[in-house]
Design a protein around this motif. Structure first.
Motif, PDB file in Angstrom:
ATOM      1  N   LEU A   1      54.661  20.958   0.314  1.00  0.00           N
ATOM      2  CA  LEU A   1      55.189  20.036  -0.679  1.00  0.00           C
ATOM      3  C   LEU A   1      54.932  18.586  -0.290  1.00  0.00           C
ATOM      4  O   LEU A   1      54.731  17.737  -1.146  1.00  0.00           O
ATOM      5  CB  LEU A   1      56.699  20.256  -0.849  1.00  0.00           C
ATOM      6  N   PHE A   2      54.947  18.318   1.014  1.00  0.00           N
ATOM      7  CA  PHE A   2      54.806  16.952   1.492  1.00  0.00           C
ATOM      8  C   PHE A   2      53.551  16.793   2.347  1.00  0.00           C
ATOM      9  O   PHE A   2      52.895  17.767   2.699  1.00  0.00           O
ATOM     10  CB  PHE A   2      56.025  16.550   2.333  1.00  0.00           C
ATOM     11  N   GLU A   3      53.300  15.550   2.703  1.00  0.00           N
ATOM     12  CA  GLU A   3      52.186  15.250   3.589  1.00  0.00           C
ATOM     13  C   GLU A   3      52.645  15.362   5.042  1.00  0.00           C
ATOM     14  O   GLU A   3      53.819  15.292   5.353  1.00  0.00           O
ATOM     15  CB  GLU A   3      51.686  13.819   3.339  1.00  0.00           C
ATOM     16  N   GLY A   4      51.663  15.512   5.939  1.00  0.00           N
ATOM     17  CA  GLY A   4      51.951  15.441   7.365  1.00  0.00           C
ATOM     18  C   GLY A   4      52.717  16.629   7.898  1.00  0.00           C
ATOM     19  O   GLY A   4      52.912  17.644   7.242  1.00  0.00           O
ATOM     20  N   ALA A   5      53.176  16.474   9.142  1.00  0.00           N
ATOM     21  CA  ALA A   5      53.865  17.554   9.845  1.00  0.00           C
ATOM     22  C   ALA A   5      55.217  17.844   9.205  1.00  0.00           C
ATOM     23  O   ALA A   5      55.854  16.975   8.625  1.00  0.00           O
ATOM     24  CB  ALA A   5      54.056  17.169  11.309  1.00  0.00           C
ATOM     25  N   SER A   6      55.642  19.103   9.316  1.00  0.00           N
ATOM     26  CA  SER A   6      56.970  19.482   8.834  1.00  0.00           C
ATOM     27  C   SER A   6      57.944  19.657   9.988  1.00  0.00           C
ATOM     28  O   SER A   6      59.104  20.032   9.777  1.00  0.00           O
ATOM     29  CB  SER A   6      56.887  20.789   8.029  1.00  0.00           C
ATOM     30  N   HIS A   7      57.508  19.364  11.207  1.00  0.00           N
ATOM     31  CA  HIS A   7      58.334  19.534  12.401  1.00  0.00           C
ATOM     32  C   HIS A   7      57.813  18.558  13.451  1.00  0.00           C
ATOM     33  O   HIS A   7      56.604  18.407  13.612  1.00  0.00           O
ATOM     34  CB  HIS A   7      58.225  20.981  12.905  1.00  0.00           C
ATOM     35  N   LEU A   8      58.723  17.897  14.181  1.00  0.00           N
ATOM     36  CA  LEU A   8      58.311  16.917  15.179  1.00  0.00           C
ATOM     37  C   LEU A   8      58.166  17.555  16.556  1.00  0.00           C
ATOM     38  O   LEU A   8      59.076  18.264  17.023  1.00  0.00           O
ATOM     39  CB  LEU A   8      59.328  15.774  15.268  1.00  0.00           C
ATOM     40  N   SER A   9      57.053  17.283  17.205  1.00  0.00           N
ATOM     41  CA  SER A   9      56.835  17.826  18.543  1.00  0.00           C
ATOM     42  C   SER A   9      57.818  17.224  19.552  1.00  0.00           C
ATOM     43  O   SER A   9      58.162  17.882  20.549  1.00  0.00           O
ATOM     44  CB  SER A   9      55.397  17.550  18.997  1.00  0.00           C
ATOM     45  N   SER A  10      58.288  16.006  19.304  1.00  0.00           N
ATOM     46  CA  SER A  10      59.233  15.385  20.236  1.00  0.00           C
ATOM     47  C   SER A  10      60.538  16.168  20.307  1.00  0.00           C
ATOM     48  O   SER A  10      61.204  16.195  21.352  1.00  0.00           O
ATOM     49  CB  SER A  10      59.508  13.935  19.833  1.00  0.00           C
ATOM     50  N   TRP A  11      60.931  16.825  19.205  1.00  0.00           N
ATOM     51  CA  TRP A  11      62.137  17.657  19.252  1.00  0.00           C
ATOM     52  C   TRP A  11      61.979  18.781  20.267  1.00  0.00           C
ATOM     53  O   TRP A  11      62.897  19.067  21.032  1.00  0.00           O
ATOM     54  CB  TRP A  11      62.414  18.271  17.879  1.00  0.00           C
ATOM     55  N   ASP A  12      60.814  19.409  20.225  1.00  0.00           N
ATOM     56  CA  ASP A  12      60.582  20.515  21.150  1.00  0.00           C
ATOM     57  C   ASP A  12      60.577  20.021  22.590  1.00  0.00           C
ATOM     58  O   ASP A  12      61.111  20.691  23.487  1.00  0.00           O
ATOM     59  CB  ASP A  12      59.258  21.208  20.820  1.00  0.00           C
ATOM     60  N   ALA A  13      59.990  18.836  22.820  1.00  0.00           N
ATOM     61  CA  ALA A  13      59.975  18.270  24.166  1.00  0.00           C
ATOM     62  C   ALA A  13      61.386  17.972  24.650  1.00  0.00           C
ATOM     63  O   ALA A  13      61.676  18.059  25.850  1.00  0.00           O
ATOM     64  CB  ALA A  13      59.133  16.997  24.184  1.00  0.00           C
ATOM     65  N   GLN A  14      62.278  17.644  23.712  1.00  0.00           N
ATOM     66  CA  GLN A  14      63.681  17.348  24.046  1.00  0.00           C
ATOM     67  C   GLN A  14      64.554  18.601  24.000  1.00  0.00           C
ATOM     68  O   GLN A  14      65.772  18.523  24.179  1.00  0.00           O
ATOM     69  CB  GLN A  14      64.223  16.296  23.076  1.00  0.00           C
ATOM     70  N   GLU A  15      63.949  19.735  23.709  1.00  0.00           N
ATOM     71  CA  GLU A  15      64.627  21.031  23.645  1.00  0.00           C
ATOM     72  C   GLU A  15      65.704  21.077  22.560  1.00  0.00           C
ATOM     73  O   GLU A  15      66.763  21.692  22.716  1.00  0.00           O
ATOM     74  CB  GLU A  15      65.229  21.397  25.010  1.00  0.00           C
ATOM     75  N   VAL A  16      65.406  20.421  21.430  1.00  0.00           N
ATOM     76  CA  VAL A  16      66.308  20.491  20.277  1.00  0.00           C
ATOM     77  C   VAL A  16      65.572  20.990  19.031  1.00  0.00           C
ATOM     78  O   VAL A  16      66.125  20.950  17.927  1.00  0.00           O
ATOM     79  CB  VAL A  16      66.974  19.124  19.982  1.00  0.00           C
ATOM     80  N   GLY A  17      64.335  21.437  19.202  1.00  0.00           N
ATOM     81  CA  GLY A  17      63.534  21.862  18.055  1.00  0.00           C
ATOM     82  C   GLY A  17      64.128  23.013  17.282  1.00  0.00           C
ATOM     83  O   GLY A  17      63.825  23.196  16.097  1.00  0.00           O
ATOM     84  N   ALA A  18      64.996  23.785  17.912  1.00  0.00           N
ATOM     85  CA  ALA A  18      65.603  24.934  17.237  1.00  0.00           C
ATOM     86  C   ALA A  18      66.694  24.537  16.266  1.00  0.00           C
ATOM     87  O   ALA A  18      67.251  25.398  15.577  1.00  0.00           O
ATOM     88  CB  ALA A  18      66.176  25.907  18.273  1.00  0.00           C
ATOM     89  N   TYR A  19      67.006  23.236  16.177  1.00  0.00           N
ATOM     90  CA  TYR A  19      68.102  22.793  15.321  1.00  0.00           C
ATOM     91  C   TYR A  19      67.634  22.258  13.975  1.00  0.00           C
ATOM     92  O   TYR A  19      68.434  21.697  13.230  1.00  0.00           O
ATOM     93  CB  TYR A  19      68.918  21.715  16.042  1.00  0.00           C
TER      94      TYR A  19
END
Length: 451
Positions: A194-212
């Motif tokens: 629906l949108f442009e670009g990424a739908s998830h930020l890699s920085s979240w995963d690096a901070q171990e919060v990507g599952a939220y």
């Protein structure tokens, strides 16, 4: 002047309160019981009327400083930062300035900026449509959506807000029309982006919060969670919706073979549609349950409406420009997202309370921001906090929580009837911020008790 009776508040929030009691701070919606979506009430007289405010008792800054002293002392002893500001909503007088101009990690209080921005660019009465389209060959069915992330199917899914936009209704209506046309089997394709670009930020995963946070995009059930209340999300939410929709079609007598994500088939005609809850109701849901996925979804909607790229960068820049246009101070503002999930985000207390001031005194739909915030002891992530008088029903705030951060931003009605705008928090709590949250609550309770 103080709200000692819960009648007005409960009647304004009844539909949401019943669904919110088990909410988890940070991301998790609650309760499976279906209920009509809550209306957008106006603030009651104690908050909305400047005339009523004129007869209330002003707050002495010394009393606020006295209440803040143990918060600051505990932060010094614990080696972390306590920050915040308190402002008289009527006069604009600053009653507390504790590093108020210094940007700090805000956590989910960021969502107040998101709601303000969304309400500035979007019509809160607008709904999102999800449709079933049939190709000219009568063999290809296409599931399309404008971005409803709260689609539900049956009583086991989250239906408090999505309600009439359930996949089951859409499946039943579609199956009935297909049967009338003599179609018994279809290949089901769906919108995947629906949108442009990424739908998830890699920085979240690096901070171990990507599952939220789940996937921003065209559609999801319960914001993409793998099960109700989970902090675990499907990697492809639209595909999951298509799978559930195909199963519902099968139960309604139409055999549906899953195809792939793509564009609508040639000559596609709309068979059936369902509408989501209004954008205003979904923003209320986002704030009450601190839903990260919806926050970033609505930031992208706002960016697109403002003519900016519908990316994380376009969304966060739209927030900054919207605040500046409203006269909200933005010095030091830095956002990677609109949910507050990234610990790289930085917002000052002056910016947070500036949004509250603009909402309190503003005109138009952005003024609804404060009306949508959870109530202490009653709604969402505040339903189990500050549950006793004088704070219950007199504190309205967005919560924020990360491993090293705890924050609150909203309003307090004092015992003397004064409305205070309050943005406070703890930052860099290396031993864990959850254990310090009670000090922030105690400060708010103290404010509510001032005569």
């Amino acid at each position: 002047m103080q709200r000692t009776s819960m009648g007005t508040i409960v009647s304004a929030s009844a539909a949401l309160v019943g669904a919110a009691a088990l909410a988890v701070a940070g991301c998790s919606p609650s309760g499976p019981a279906a209920a009509p979506p809550p209306a957008l009430p106006t603030l009651d007289a104690a908050v909305a009327s400047q005339g009523t405010q004129a007869s209330s008792t002003p707050v002495d800054p010394a009393d606020v400083e006295e209440l803040w002293a143990p918060v600051a002392a505990a932060a010094t002893a614990g080696g972390y930062t306590a920050w915040g500001t308190v402002v008289d909503a009527q006069t604009g007088q600053v009653l507390l300035d504790a590093e108020a101009s210094t940007p700090h990690t805000p956590a989910s209080t960021t969502k107040t900026l998101t709601a303000f921005t969304a309400l500035a660019h979007l019509d809160p009465t607008t709904t999102l449509t999800t449709s079933a389209l049939l190709g000219a060959d009568s063999q290809t069915l296409y599931l399309d959506s404008e971005g409803d992330l709260l689609l539900g199917i049956g009583a086991s899914e989250t239906t408090e807000v999505s309600g009439r936009a359930g996949l089951q209704t859409l499946a039943n209506d579609t199956a009935a029309i297909l049967a009338q046309r003599g179609v018994t089997s279809v290949t089901l394709d769906w919108r995947g982006t629906l949108f442009e670009g990424a739908s998830h930020l890699s920085s979240w995963d690096a901070q171990e919060v990507g599952a939220y946070e789940g996937e921003v995009g065209p559609m999801a059930i319960d914001a993409g969670r793998t099960y109700e209340g989970a902090n675990d999300f499907y990697s492809d939410s639209p595909a999951r919706v298509a799978q559930v929709f195909a199963q519902a079609l099968g139960a309604a007598g139409i055999s549906a073979t899953l195809g792939e994500a793509g564009e609508p088939p040639a000559g596609a005609a709309t068979l059936a549609t369902v509408s989501s809850a209004t954008m205003g109701e979904q923003l209320r849901w986002m704030l009450a349950h601190s839903d990260n996925t919806l926050a970033d979804q609505y930031c992208r909607f706002a960016a697109r409406a403002a003519g900016a790229p519908a990316t994380y960068e376009g969304a966060t820049s739209t927030v900054a420009s919207t605040l500046s246009a409203a006269g909200v101070p933005t010095e030091g503002l830095f956002l990677e997202d609109c949910s507050g999930l990234s610990s790289n985000d930085r917002i000052s207390a002056n910016t947070l309370v500036g949004v509250l001031k603009a909402s309190y005194s503003g005109q138009g739909t952005s003024a609804d921001t404060m009306r949508l915030l959870p109530w202490a002891g009653l709604v969402g992530t505040l339903s189990k906090r500050m549950t006793e008088e004088p704070a219950v029903g007199n504190v309205q705030a967005k919560t924020g929580a990360l491993a090293e951060v705890s924050s609150l931003s909203g309003s307090v009605i004092t015992r003397g009837g004064r409305v205070l705008l309050v943005s406070i928090g703890h930052d860099r709590v290396t031993a864990g911020a959850l254990a310090t949250r009670g000090r922030l609550d105690a400060f708010e309770e103290g404010l509510a008790g001032l005569n």
